[in-house]
Design a protein around this motif. Structure first.
Motif, PDB file in Angstrom:
ATOM      1  N   LEU A 128      -8.588  -0.217   3.660  1.00 54.96           N
ATOM      2  CA  LEU A 128      -8.556  -1.805   3.787  1.00 54.96           C
ATOM      3  C   LEU A 128      -8.392  -2.505   2.420  1.00 54.96           C
ATOM      4  CD1 LEU A 128      -8.849  -4.223   5.446  1.00 54.96           C
ATOM      5  CD2 LEU A 128     -11.241  -4.226   5.309  1.00 54.96           C
ATOM      6  N   LEU A 129      -9.083  -2.244   1.402  1.00 55.63           N
ATOM      7  CA  LEU A 129      -9.217  -2.779   0.185  1.00 55.63           C
ATOM      8  C   LEU A 129      -7.658  -2.579  -0.351  1.00 55.63           C
ATOM      9  CD1 LEU A 129     -12.354  -2.092  -1.785  1.00 55.63           C
ATOM     10  CD2 LEU A 129     -11.718  -4.126  -0.716  1.00 55.63           C
ATOM     11  N   ARG A 130      -7.144  -1.419  -0.254  1.00 56.30           N
ATOM     12  CA  ARG A 130      -5.906  -0.917  -0.816  1.00 56.30           C
ATOM     13  C   ARG A 130      -4.621  -1.911  -0.132  1.00 56.30           C
ATOM     14  NH1 ARG A 130      -6.243   3.752  -0.120  1.00 56.30           N
ATOM     15  NH2 ARG A 130      -6.953   4.517  -2.139  1.00 56.30           N
ATOM     16  N   ALA A 131      -5.069  -1.947   1.318  1.00 60.64           N
ATOM     17  CA  ALA A 131      -3.953  -2.806   1.909  1.00 60.64           C
ATOM     18  C   ALA A 131      -4.149  -4.281   1.269  1.00 60.64           C
ATOM     19  CB  ALA A 131      -4.199  -2.737   3.477  1.00 60.64           C
ATOM     20  N   ILE A 132      -5.288  -4.786   1.395  1.00 58.14           N
ATOM     21  CA  ILE A 132      -5.453  -6.078   0.705  1.00 58.14           C
ATOM     22  C   ILE A 132      -4.897  -6.296  -0.801  1.00 58.14           C
ATOM     23  CG2 ILE A 132      -7.270  -7.890   0.115  1.00 58.14           C
ATOM     24  CD1 ILE A 132      -9.048  -6.662   2.257  1.00 58.14           C
ATOM     25  N   ALA A 133      -4.970  -5.055  -1.279  1.00 59.29           N
ATOM     26  CA  ALA A 133      -4.496  -5.647  -2.765  1.00 59.29           C
ATOM     27  C   ALA A 133      -3.120  -5.438  -2.829  1.00 59.29           C
ATOM     28  CB  ALA A 133      -5.051  -4.092  -3.686  1.00 59.29           C
ATOM     29  N   VAL A 134      -2.274  -4.681  -2.107  1.00 57.52           N
ATOM     30  CA  VAL A 134      -0.764  -4.952  -2.228  1.00 57.52           C
ATOM     31  C   VAL A 134      -0.223  -5.906  -1.459  1.00 57.52           C
ATOM     32  CG1 VAL A 134      -0.411  -3.389   0.069  1.00 57.52           C
ATOM     33  CG2 VAL A 134       1.273  -3.263  -2.182  1.00 57.52           C
TER      34      VAL A 134
ATOM     35  N   LEU B  26      -3.490 -18.722  -0.711  1.00 51.27           N
ATOM     36  CA  LEU B  26      -3.238 -17.529  -0.363  1.00 51.27           C
ATOM     37  C   LEU B  26      -2.460 -16.677  -1.446  1.00 51.27           C
ATOM     38  CD1 LEU B  26      -1.965 -17.319   3.353  1.00 51.27           C
ATOM     39  CD2 LEU B  26      -3.795 -16.223   2.334  1.00 51.27           C
ATOM     40  N   SER B  27      -1.898 -17.242  -2.441  1.00 52.12           N
ATOM     41  CA  SER B  27      -1.042 -16.505  -3.417  1.00 52.12           C
ATOM     42  C   SER B  27      -1.522 -16.792  -4.898  1.00 52.12           C
ATOM     43  CB  SER B  27       0.381 -16.760  -3.468  1.00 52.12           C
ATOM     44  OG  SER B  27       0.697 -18.155  -3.332  1.00 52.12           O
ATOM     45  N   ARG B  28      -2.294 -17.828  -5.207  1.00 54.33           N
ATOM     46  CA  ARG B  28      -2.547 -18.172  -6.516  1.00 54.33           C
ATOM     47  C   ARG B  28      -3.170 -17.166  -7.079  1.00 54.33           C
ATOM     48  NH1 ARG B  28      -6.700 -23.248  -8.325  1.00 54.33           N
ATOM     49  NH2 ARG B  28      -6.400 -22.617 -10.650  1.00 54.33           N
ATOM     50  N   TYR B  29      -4.162 -16.407  -6.684  1.00 57.33           N
ATOM     51  CA  TYR B  29      -4.849 -15.565  -7.501  1.00 57.33           C
ATOM     52  C   TYR B  29      -4.543 -14.068  -7.006  1.00 57.33           C
ATOM     53  CZ  TYR B  29      -7.922 -18.991  -8.714  1.00 57.33           C
ATOM     54  OH  TYR B  29      -8.755 -20.189  -9.496  1.00 57.33           O
ATOM     55  N   GLY B  30      -3.274 -13.605  -6.457  1.00 54.58           N
ATOM     56  CA  GLY B  30      -2.778 -12.652  -5.902  1.00 54.58           C
ATOM     57  C   GLY B  30      -2.701 -11.516  -6.946  1.00 54.58           C
ATOM     58  N   TRP B  31      -2.630 -11.929  -8.393  1.00 54.11           N
ATOM     59  CA  TRP B  31      -2.615 -10.821  -9.289  1.00 54.11           C
ATOM     60  C   TRP B  31      -3.887  -9.962  -9.427  1.00 54.11           C
ATOM     61  CZ3 TRP B  31      -6.633 -12.139 -12.651  1.00 54.11           C
ATOM     62  CH2 TRP B  31      -6.804 -13.366 -12.747  1.00 54.11           C
ATOM     63  N   MET B  32      -4.694 -10.574  -8.827  1.00 55.61           N
ATOM     64  CA  MET B  32      -5.916  -9.809  -8.971  1.00 55.61           C
ATOM     65  C   MET B  32      -5.801  -8.768  -7.860  1.00 55.61           C
ATOM     66  SD  MET B  32      -9.155 -12.803  -8.719  1.00 55.61           S
ATOM     67  CE  MET B  32      -9.417 -13.605  -9.972  1.00 55.61           C
ATOM     68  N   GLY B  33      -4.932  -8.595  -7.239  1.00 56.54           N
ATOM     69  CA  GLY B  33      -4.872  -7.261  -6.463  1.00 56.54           C
ATOM     70  C   GLY B  33      -4.446  -6.183  -7.221  1.00 56.54           C
ATOM     71  N   VAL B  34      -4.128  -6.326  -8.374  1.00 57.56           N
ATOM     72  CA  VAL B  34      -3.673  -5.044  -9.542  1.00 57.56           C
ATOM     73  C   VAL B  34      -5.154  -4.510  -9.756  1.00 57.56           C
ATOM     74  CG1 VAL B  34      -2.755  -4.378 -11.540  1.00 57.56           C
ATOM     75  CG2 VAL B  34      -1.388  -5.868  -9.958  1.00 57.56           C
ATOM     76  N   ASP B  35      -6.110  -5.555  -9.998  1.00 55.47           N
ATOM     77  CA  ASP B  35      -7.407  -4.971 -10.498  1.00 55.47           C
ATOM     78  C   ASP B  35      -8.082  -4.207  -9.517  1.00 55.47           C
ATOM     79  OD1 ASP B  35      -7.761  -6.361 -13.240  1.00 55.47           O
ATOM     80  OD2 ASP B  35      -6.707  -7.930 -11.795  1.00 55.47           O
ATOM     81  N   ILE B  36      -7.942  -4.528  -8.135  1.00 54.74           N
ATOM     82  CA  ILE B  36      -8.283  -3.776  -7.067  1.00 54.74           C
ATOM     83  C   ILE B  36      -8.040  -2.370  -6.985  1.00 54.74           C
ATOM     84  CG2 ILE B  36      -8.542  -3.532  -4.576  1.00 54.74           C
ATOM     85  CD1 ILE B  36      -8.349  -6.464  -4.215  1.00 54.74           C
ATOM     86  N   PHE B  37      -6.581  -2.184  -7.474  1.00 55.35           N
ATOM     87  CA  PHE B  37      -6.059  -0.937  -7.587  1.00 55.35           C
ATOM     88  C   PHE B  37      -6.577  -0.211  -8.949  1.00 55.35           C
ATOM     89  CE2 PHE B  37      -1.990  -2.534  -5.465  1.00 55.35           C
ATOM     90  CZ  PHE B  37      -2.021  -1.741  -4.312  1.00 55.35           C
ATOM     91  N   PHE B  38      -6.829  -0.948  -9.958  1.00 58.99           N
ATOM     92  CA  PHE B  38      -7.294  -0.191 -10.930  1.00 58.99           C
ATOM     93  C   PHE B  38      -8.624   0.140 -10.930  1.00 58.99           C
ATOM     94  CE2 PHE B  38      -4.849  -2.694 -14.265  1.00 58.99           C
ATOM     95  CZ  PHE B  38      -3.786  -2.128 -14.148  1.00 58.99           C
ATOM     96  N   VAL B  39      -9.474  -0.614 -10.179  1.00 65.08           N
ATOM     97  CA  VAL B  39     -10.916   0.018  -9.730  1.00 65.08           C
ATOM     98  C   VAL B  39     -10.838   1.299  -8.880  1.00 65.08           C
ATOM     99  CG1 VAL B  39     -13.157  -0.642  -8.808  1.00 65.08           C
ATOM    100  CG2 VAL B  39     -11.884  -2.268 -10.171  1.00 65.08           C
ATOM    101  N   LEU B  40     -10.169   0.991  -7.757  1.00 68.00           N
ATOM    102  CA  LEU B  40      -9.828   2.103  -6.876  1.00 68.00           C
ATOM    103  C   LEU B  40      -9.273   3.424  -7.675  1.00 68.00           C
ATOM    104  CD1 LEU B  40      -8.400   0.124  -3.844  1.00 68.00           C
ATOM    105  CD2 LEU B  40     -10.205   1.537  -3.710  1.00 68.00           C
ATOM    106  N   SER B  41      -8.517   3.417  -8.271  1.00 73.61           N
ATOM    107  CA  SER B  41      -7.863   4.479  -9.252  1.00 73.61           C
ATOM    108  C   SER B  41      -8.771   5.074 -10.030  1.00 73.61           C
ATOM    109  CB  SER B  41      -6.600   3.955 -10.095  1.00 73.61           C
ATOM    110  OG  SER B  41      -5.931   5.170 -10.683  1.00 73.61           O
ATOM    111  N   GLY B  42      -9.630   4.182 -10.811  1.00 69.45           N
ATOM    112  CA  GLY B  42     -10.695   4.678 -11.587  1.00 69.45           C
ATOM    113  C   GLY B  42     -11.834   5.511 -10.579  1.00 69.45           C
ATOM    114  N   PHE B  43     -12.045   5.014  -9.656  1.00 68.08           N
ATOM    115  CA  PHE B  43     -13.091   5.800  -8.647  1.00 68.08           C
ATOM    116  C   PHE B  43     -12.493   6.987  -8.050  1.00 68.08           C
ATOM    117  CE2 PHE B  43     -14.818   5.958  -4.113  1.00 68.08           C
ATOM    118  CZ  PHE B  43     -16.089   6.432  -4.546  1.00 68.08           C
ATOM    119  N   LEU B  44     -11.287   7.030  -7.423  1.00 70.18           N
ATOM    120  CA  LEU B  44     -10.755   8.006  -6.913  1.00 70.18           C
ATOM    121  C   LEU B  44     -10.371   9.394  -7.854  1.00 70.18           C
ATOM    122  CD1 LEU B  44      -8.653   6.300  -4.021  1.00 70.18           C
ATOM    123  CD2 LEU B  44     -10.734   7.383  -3.760  1.00 70.18           C
ATOM    124  N   ILE B  45      -9.634   8.794  -8.907  1.00 72.60           N
ATOM    125  CA  ILE B  45      -9.222   9.974  -9.724  1.00 72.60           C
ATOM    126  C   ILE B  45     -10.350  10.325 -10.599  1.00 72.60           C
ATOM    127  CG2 ILE B  45      -8.139  10.368 -11.972  1.00 72.60           C
ATOM    128  CD1 ILE B  45      -6.099  10.223  -9.467  1.00 72.60           C
TER     129      ILE B  45
END
Length: 375
Positions: free
Chosen positions: A9-15, A36-55
């Protein structure tokens, strides 16, 4: 680690959030939906945290068991995962300039070498600029396994905490210093993007937050279990900290956000990841229809969505202009269709080849490149 619906769900929200942010390229969502779109650049930071956690868990788990860490195996898995779809999209960008979402593109070798985020001249090379985050990810993949191996040869909580604090404080100091310097001189270029937003050394907060979670999960499983039991509390804390991050970034290029805003945002997302990884929290149990599929194709969506935006604009803008939700639906369907095509035609077959290759290596007993945690 098996797939968790909360993380999907977090990954889907991010993209989706990132793609909504980039909708400004085709006129945006209009004033009624700009929120809906103003802060959408924060989605990349969701990816970063998920990547740090999973990798992080992928690298640290064998080290914690006293097993070897195969650097060649890790880099091979990452290459099979990342490079095929990326190469296809890069080839399209190079071969079809008419599909560029912006005038000008950095030389192809900067993308191929994953140095684009350090060398780009944003004002004249903005096409395929979203590849900057992939560059950051690749730098993380390159450095983290060696760093993890070094730190775990003689595991020490004090040593780990010290490294984390140094990385955190160095990021705050560096971003603040660059901001104060460039803001005073105001060089005639997009210095915010080039000097603060894109460079890897300024964007380690999310990856660091994810690695911290991975370290707790691997080396302190009892603590991780207790955190999971309090998943709803972490969800509420994450949402509260996210509100603080939104306030700090009310001026996206301001000093407040770009000094302490990044660690606050990363900590907020980390709390949400704890909740999402817990089967006891409402986020962890919430199975949103379609979220798992969007999460599965999210990489292909991220790579291709700007190309699709441009193609739809070129061919259908006269018909779609001013049609509001209908235009949004056409862009959304086209983006999902092309992202799915890239995933199923390129990304997934190479992942299957990777799985077959891994199975073959295990059956033949290969693995001589293993470097043990004991040295």
């Amino acid at each position: 680690m098996s797939r968790l619906s909360g993380l999907d769900l977090l990954r889907a929200i991010a993209v989706i959030w990132v793609m909504l942010f980039h909708s400004f390229l085709v006129g945006g969502l209009g004033p009624d939906f700009a929120w809906l779109s103003r802060y959408g650049w924060m989605g990349v930071d969701i990816f970063f945290v998920l990547s740090g956690f999973l990798i992080g868990r992928q690298v640290l788990a064998p080290l914690a068991r006293g097993e070897g860490l195969s650097f060649a195996g890790f880099y091979s898995r990452r290459a099979w995962r990342i490079l095929p779809a990326f190469a296809v999209v890069l080839a399209i960008y190079v071969a079809f300039p008419g599909l560029h979402e912006a005038d000008g593109m950095a030389p192809w070798w900067q993308f191929a070498s994953f140095t684009m985020n350090l060398l780009v001249h944003y004002d004249t090379q903005a096409a395929f600029s979203h590849a900057w985050s992939l560059c950051v990810e690749e730098h993380f993949y390159l450095v983290f396994p060696a760093l993890a191996w070094c730190l775990t040869r003689r595991p020490s909580a004090t040593k780990f905490i010290t490294v984390c604090v140094l990385v955190l404080l160095a990021g705050i100091a560096l971003r603040s210093g660059v901001w104060l310097h460039d803001n005073a001189l105001d060089p005639p270029r997009n210095w915010y993007i080039e000097d603060i937003y894109y460079p890897t050394w300024n964007r380690l907060d999310g990856l660091l937050a994810g690695v911290v979670l991975a370290t707790i999960a691997v080396y302190r499983p009892a603590l991780w279990a207790r955190m999971g039991e309090r998943g709803n509390a972490f969800a509420l804390l994450g949402l509260a900290m996210m509100a603080l991050a939104l306030w700090l970034f009310r001026q996206r290029g301001g000093l407040a956000g770009n000094s302490i805003g990044w660690p606050v945002l990363s900590a907020a997302i980390a709390c949400l990841v704890v909740a999402a990884a817990s089967t006891r929290s409402w986020i962890g149990r919430w199975r949103v229809p379609g979220a798992a599929w969007i999460a599965a194709v999210s990489y292909s969506l991220y790579l291709s969505h700007k190309l699709v935006f441009r193609a739809v604009e070129v061919h259908f803008d006269p018909w779609l202009h001013g049609r509001g939700l209908l235009a949004f639906a056409v862009y959304a369907v086209a983006t999902l269709a092309v992202g799915a095509a890239l995933h199923y035609a390129v990304e997934r077959p190479f992942l299957q080849l990777r799985a077959l290759r891994h199975a073959s290596r295990r059956s033949t007993g290969e693995g001589r490149d293993t470097l043990t945690a004991a040295g």
